[in-house]
Design an enzyme around this catalytic site. Structure first.
Site, mmCIF file in Angstrom:
data_model
loop_
_atom_site.group_PDB
_atom_site.id
_atom_site.type_symbol
_atom_site.label_atom_id
_atom_site.label_comp_id
_atom_site.label_asym_id
_atom_site.label_seq_id
_atom_site.Cartn_x
_atom_site.Cartn_y
_atom_site.Cartn_z
ATOM 1 N N SER A 288 0.864 -1.166 0.000
ATOM 2 C CA SER A 288 0.000 0.000 0.000
ATOM 3 C C SER A 288 0.908 1.225 0.000
ATOM 4 O O SER A 288 1.873 1.288 -0.752
ATOM 5 C CB SER A 288 -0.928 -0.044 1.214
ATOM 6 N N TYR B 152 -4.616 8.339 -6.374
ATOM 7 C CA TYR B 152 -3.688 7.308 -5.893
ATOM 8 C C TYR B 152 -4.009 6.981 -4.442
ATOM 9 O O TYR B 152 -4.096 5.805 -4.061
ATOM 10 C CB TYR B 152 -2.251 7.809 -6.032
ATOM 11 N N LYS C 258 -5.310 3.394 -2.793
ATOM 12 C CA LYS C 258 -4.607 2.749 -1.687
ATOM 13 C C LYS C 258 -5.504 2.634 -0.453
ATOM 14 O O LYS C 258 -5.432 1.640 0.277
ATOM 15 C CB LYS C 258 -3.324 3.512 -1.361
#
Length: 276
Positions: free
Chosen positions: A134, A148, A152
């Site tokens: 992650s 992004y 995650k």
């Protein structure tokens, strides 16, 4: 001897470091990359203990074929490392739709596809590790990098549910949250244009890009030490569910949790007052 299946094996990244660490402890490695020719010279000294495969993790058929090839070669996969991934900068309002989809395809849906391909074998053997890379951005949102971070964050939630689902089958799940590490990840940003569609955010996005470019090669995180920390966590008597890597990342995550807890407690009366 364990068999590791590692995605995102591009030289200069975490994937190759994981592979080298696994080999050092006597294990076997399947290392995948979009351009496997870049890994051939590295793989040759290791002989039959390494299998390099071409893999675009966003292609479901390629994923299933790569997992099948790994299982046929080594008899099964003991450790999956979901390492493939990257982000693109842009504002939440102004990031192009294509970039949003590409971000989630690579950082979330590809992870799901690989996990689904590997799990049947792990369940059948009653053992296995799923290690997913992650990011600190999966816990602490980053402006100019919202999609992004969102992908995650989704990986974090997915892993929480997955951990409970696969525990009865002997499969363990570890989420790894690195801060800034000295891989080639930041090098991608040097020549990428700013494709922000809302002019008001362009200065912010350009600043985010400039910060990444300026920081390339100066990141404090050491990938080799980071991977050693992950392996130590896996081998702990009681393995953690997640591990943050790096000083700055650790400090940011601790501050986030402390602030969140303080805010939660400050609003306890409102929260508890919502029931009948």
């Amino acid at each position: 001897m364990k068999t590791w299946f590692i995605t995102g094996g591009t030289p200069g990244g975490f994937g190759q470091v994981y592979a080298e660490a696994a080999l050092e402890q006597g294990d076997q490695v399947v290392l995948t990359a979009r351009r496997p020719s870049e890994l051939q010279e590295w793989a040759e000294p290791h002989g039959d203990r390494v299998l390099v495969l071409q893999l675009d993790v966003t292609d479901a058929e390629q994923v299933r074929a790569a997992v099948k090839a790994a299982e046929e070669r080594f008899g099964g996969i003991d450790v999956l490392v979901n390492n493939a991934g990257r982000g693109w900068y842009g504002s939440v309002e102004g990031t192009p739709d294509e970039t949003i989809r590409r971000t989630f395809d690579l950082n979330l849906f590809a992870v799901v596809e690989v996990i689904r391909a590997v799990l049947p074998g792990m369940r059948a053997r009653g053992d296995g590790w799923i290690v997913t890379m992650s990011s600190v951005a999966g816990l602490v949102g980053a402006h100019g990098f919202g999609y992004y971070a969102a992908a995650k964050f989704a990986v974090e939630g997915l892993s929480e549910a997955l951990r409970h689902e696969v525990e009865p089958f002997g499969v363990r799940v570890l989420v790894v949250e690195p801060g800034a590490f000295r891989t080639k990840a930041f090098a991608y940003f040097q020549n990428e244009p700013v494709n922000e569609t809302v002019d008001a955010y362009v200065p912010m996005v350009e600043g985010v890009k400039a910060a990444f470019v300026d920081h390339n090669g100066k990141q404090a995180g050491d990938p080799e030490r980071g991977v050693r920390a992950v392996i130590s966590a896996m081998n702990a008597p009681v393995p953690p569910h997640r591990i943050v890597l790096g000083n700055s990342g650790y400090d940011a995550v601790v501050a986030m949790h402390e602030n969140a807890l303080a805010e939660l407690r400050a609003n306890e009366e409102l929260s508890r007052g919502a029931d009948f």
